[in-house]
Write an enzyme that holds these catalytic residues in place. Structure first.
Site, PDB file in Angstrom:
ATOM      1  N   GLU A 158       0.859  -1.185   0.000  1.00 38.46           N
ATOM      2  CA  GLU A 158       0.000   0.000   0.000  1.00 38.46           C
ATOM      3  C   GLU A 158       0.892   1.230   0.000  1.00 38.46           C
ATOM      4  O   GLU A 158       1.937   1.257   0.628  1.00 38.46           O
ATOM      5  CB  GLU A 158      -0.909  -0.015   1.229  1.00 38.46           C
ATOM      6  CG  GLU A 158      -1.943  -1.124   1.129  1.00 38.46           C
ATOM      7  CD  GLU A 158      -2.779  -1.299   2.392  1.00 38.46           C
ATOM      8  OE1 GLU A 158      -2.804  -0.387   3.228  1.00 38.46           O
ATOM      9  OE2 GLU A 158      -3.397  -2.368   2.522  1.00 38.46           O
ATOM     10  N   CYS A 276      -1.507  -6.911   6.285  1.00 41.95           N
ATOM     11  CA  CYS A 276      -0.878  -8.171   5.874  1.00 41.95           C
ATOM     12  C   CYS A 276       0.046  -8.799   6.912  1.00 41.95           C
ATOM     13  O   CYS A 276      -0.168  -9.949   7.310  1.00 41.95           O
ATOM     14  CB  CYS A 276      -0.117  -7.961   4.577  1.00 41.95           C
ATOM     15  SG  CYS A 276      -1.247  -7.693   3.196  1.00 41.95           S
TER      16      CYS A 276
HETATM   17  P1  NAD Z   1      -9.957  -5.769   1.226  1.00 45.04           P
HETATM   18  O1  NAD Z   1     -10.641  -6.291   2.412  1.00 45.04           O
HETATM   19  O2  NAD Z   1      -9.449  -4.356   1.171  1.00 45.04           O
HETATM   20  O3  NAD Z   1     -10.870  -5.974  -0.062  1.00 45.04           O
HETATM   21  C1  NAD Z   1     -11.624  -7.115  -0.320  1.00 45.04           C
HETATM   22  C2  NAD Z   1     -12.832  -6.694  -1.155  1.00 45.04           C
HETATM   23  O4  NAD Z   1     -13.496  -7.850  -1.604  1.00 45.04           O
HETATM   24  C3  NAD Z   1     -13.858  -5.886  -0.358  1.00 45.04           C
HETATM   25  O5  NAD Z   1     -14.169  -4.721  -1.080  1.00 45.04           O
HETATM   26  C4  NAD Z   1     -15.048  -6.837  -0.267  1.00 45.04           C
HETATM   27  O6  NAD Z   1     -16.292  -6.166  -0.226  1.00 45.04           O
HETATM   28  C5  NAD Z   1     -14.893  -7.628  -1.551  1.00 45.04           C
HETATM   29  N1  NAD Z   1     -15.553  -8.934  -1.561  1.00 45.04           N
HETATM   30  C6  NAD Z   1     -15.489  -9.923  -0.637  1.00 45.04           C
HETATM   31  N2  NAD Z   1     -16.228 -10.983  -1.030  1.00 45.04           N
HETATM   32  C7  NAD Z   1     -16.774 -10.663  -2.225  1.00 45.04           C
HETATM   33  C8  NAD Z   1     -17.627 -11.344  -3.140  1.00 45.04           C
HETATM   34  N3  NAD Z   1     -18.064 -12.582  -2.894  1.00 45.04           N
HETATM   35  N4  NAD Z   1     -18.001 -10.697  -4.260  1.00 45.04           N
HETATM   36  C9  NAD Z   1     -17.565  -9.445  -4.526  1.00 45.04           C
HETATM   37  N5  NAD Z   1     -16.749  -8.758  -3.700  1.00 45.04           N
HETATM   38  C10 NAD Z   1     -16.349  -9.353  -2.572  1.00 45.04           C
HETATM   39  O7  NAD Z   1      -8.739  -6.754   0.991  1.00 45.04           O
HETATM   40  P2  NAD Z   1      -7.328  -6.428   0.299  1.00 45.04           P
HETATM   41  O8  NAD Z   1      -6.485  -5.619   1.232  1.00 45.04           O
HETATM   42  O9  NAD Z   1      -7.549  -5.991  -1.073  1.00 45.04           O
HETATM   43  O10 NAD Z   1      -6.689  -7.905   0.312  1.00 45.04           O
HETATM   44  C11 NAD Z   1      -7.193  -8.930  -0.528  1.00 45.04           C
HETATM   45  C12 NAD Z   1      -6.264 -10.115  -0.415  1.00 45.04           C
HETATM   46  O11 NAD Z   1      -4.957  -9.782  -0.923  1.00 45.04           O
HETATM   47  C13 NAD Z   1      -6.019 -10.618   1.012  1.00 45.04           C
HETATM   48  O12 NAD Z   1      -5.872 -12.002   0.995  1.00 45.04           O
HETATM   49  C14 NAD Z   1      -4.715  -9.966   1.392  1.00 45.04           C
HETATM   50  O13 NAD Z   1      -4.024 -10.691   2.382  1.00 45.04           O
HETATM   51  C15 NAD Z   1      -3.964  -9.986   0.088  1.00 45.04           C
HETATM   52  N6  NAD Z   1      -2.950  -8.930  -0.070  1.00 45.04           N
HETATM   53  C16 NAD Z   1      -3.202  -7.682   0.391  1.00 45.04           C
HETATM   54  C17 NAD Z   1      -2.244  -6.682   0.210  1.00 45.04           C
HETATM   55  C18 NAD Z   1      -2.469  -5.284   0.728  1.00 45.04           C
HETATM   56  O14 NAD Z   1      -1.505  -4.514   0.778  1.00 45.04           O
HETATM   57  N7  NAD Z   1      -3.669  -4.898   1.109  1.00 45.04           N
HETATM   58  C19 NAD Z   1      -1.042  -6.981  -0.451  1.00 45.04           C
HETATM   59  C20 NAD Z   1      -0.845  -8.270  -0.939  1.00 45.04           C
HETATM   60  C21 NAD Z   1      -1.807  -9.251  -0.725  1.00 45.04           C
END
Ligand code: NAD
Length: 463
Positions: A158, A276
């Protein structure tokens, strides 16, 4: 290629926008109506530099469509990414969002149209070839192989998400079979970094190992800092600078020393936070336990991190005495600069510890206060400006390393605070550049070396 992405959070939205910018046709599926409306309007629902400009471009040229309609998106696509959240539940990974998404995707898969499902969410080893495959098979009535299955972990950070996605260090593609891997790899044809094609479980574990390593480095640095805080004549910055100069950490190339970014994790601070590192280390630990493997290093990494907020508050208490009814200003709420993400933020942990000692807390963060409505529920006061936060405060704690805090008018800060005691939890400030009136206490330095004593404080409070 035509792609569906499920989940428009940090990862899903960045992936969708960037792949659309590379020329793919992307359907971004989100379940929250407000989020869909915001994104359709060309706005990013969180703070991420550079993402909004790119979003506007791909909405305008039609490469990105935002929708709640998963079924018709999957039908029109060649591949679907699962990019939903994988939070912790009692320190274990909570796969409910992934399973729900897989079930819905499964129902949309057809025998006569080859479609690859790619897990982008961070999931523990065995999830993609286990519960995800089973759920897709259950939903579709097909068998893996009729559809493709890959695991493609995301490494973006981020604050630099667009840059990280567009110019990654590596792309890891775990594949169920060769055909699945070929489709997933072809999505990244325009990227020049190494692409590692491997097993699904290797892909899952690379992501956890990489986050675990960063966490270990941070906890190691904070453990050295806490030794220094109790050992007169030492300063963690000098120690870390000395350590960084090892050529194995900062090699000399063409007679110039190279300072790899990894060294930024070998610095003392307030502990690791964010969406994370804490959850992934916890999930990896719980997963290892589930296969009867103990993880003493990860256990210690988490323990050091949990204790760090309390150590920082103790430093303040040593200088100021009892914190009860003292007004403590906190600069920074986000878990790191250039983001408005509060998840597991060390700043919030420090504030909780200050409140446990009955301090009156006020906080300011350049990005968080206007962006995150959840803060309306806090017990502490949120100020709209930095000068509001430090006016008449008994102490100020720098909890997030925003660059702009370094550039504050410190003479003005000294004049406005009741006691100009600054506890620098991020080593942003140097006593050399501070006005004489400021009492600067830095983390990772024993009390004797900080530029104050109790007598200074009392003297200063009298003035
Ligand atoms: P987040 O919680 O910010 O976003 C997830 C989104 O998915 C939400 O907007 C939610 O409403 C939506 N969602 C959930 N179920 C759904 C469905 N069935 N249909 C449609 N939309 C749906 O999560 P994030 O930070 O983007 O992280 C996502 C994944 O990536 C996680 O596993 C995280 O560990 C990984 N990740 C995150 C980062 C980071 O910096 N945030 C970096 C690398 C990996």
């Amino acid at each position: 290629m035509h792609i569906t992405i499920v989940g428009a959070g940090y990862v899903g939205l960045t992936t969708g926008v960037c792949l659309a910018a590379k020329g793919h046709a992307v359907w971004l599926v989100e379940q929250m109506p407000d989020r869909i409306a915001t994104i359709k309007d060309g706005k990013v629902p969180f703070y991420e530099p550079g993402l909004e400009d790119l979003l506007k471009q791909v909405l305008q040229n039609g490469n990105l469509v935002v929708t709640s309609d998963l079924a018709s998106s999957v039908e029109r696509s060649d591949a679907t990414f699962i990019a939903v959240g994988t939070p912790n539940l009692n320190d274990n990974i909570d796969l409910s969002q992934v399973i729900q998404a897989a079930l819905t995707i499964g129902k949309c898969l057809r025998k006569n149209k080859y479609h690859v499902v790619v897990v982008k969410s961070t999931v523990v080893p065995g999830t993609t070839d286990g519960v995800v495959r089973e759920t897709l098979e259950e939903g579709s009535g097909l068998t893996a192989g009729d559809f493709g299955l890959c695991m493609n972990p995301e490494f973006l950070r981020e604050g630099t998400a667009v840059e990280d996605f567009m110019d990654p260090d590596r792309i890891i593609i775990g594949q169920w079979d060769e055909q699945s891997g070929k489709v997933a790899s072809s999505l990244y044809e325009q990227f020049s970094c190494p692409i590692i094609t491997t097993t699904l479980r290797n892909a899952e574990l690379v992501k956890y190992s990489s986050n675990a390593l960063l966490s270990v480095l941070i906890s190691f640095s904070n453990e050295i800092a806490s030794i220094c805080e109790n050992l007169p004549g030492t300063d963690v910055e000098t120690i870390m600078n000395g350590l960084h100069l090892d050529r194995r950490l900062s090699p000399i190339v063409n007679q110039k020393r190279v300072s790899p970014q990894i060294l930024s994790y070998l610095r003392a601070g307030c502990g690791f936070g964010g969406s994370c590192l804490p959850k992934d280390v916890n999930a990896l630990r719980a997963f290892a336990r589930s296969i009867d493997v103990s993880t003493p290093l990860l256990d210690a990494t988490i323990k050091v991190n949990i204790n760090r907020g309390g150590q920082i508050v103790d430093l303040l208490e040593k200088s100021l005495g009892s914190l009860a009814d003292r007004t403590v200003a906190v600069l920074g709420l986000a878990f790191k600069p250039d983001t408005d993400d509060l998840r597991e933020s060390p700043a919030l942990k420090i504030i909780a510890q200050l409140e446990a000692k009955h301090a009156k807390v006020r906080a300011y963060d350049p990005m968080v206060q206007e962006r995150v409505p959840a803060l309306a529920k806090t017990t502490f006061n949120i100020c709209k400006t930095a000068d509001e936060v430090y006016a008449n405060a008994d102490a100020l704690v720098i909890a997030t390393g925003w660059k702009e805090f370094k550039e504050l008018d410190w003479q003005e800060v000294a004049n406005k605070m009741r006691t100009p005691l600054i506890l620098d939890g991020r080593r942003l400030l140097s006593s050399k550049n501070m006005p004489a009136k400021i009492i600067l206490q830095s983390i990772g330095v024993a009390n004797d070396q900080n530029t104050h004593s109790k007598a200074d404080l009392q003297e200063s409070a009298r003035k």
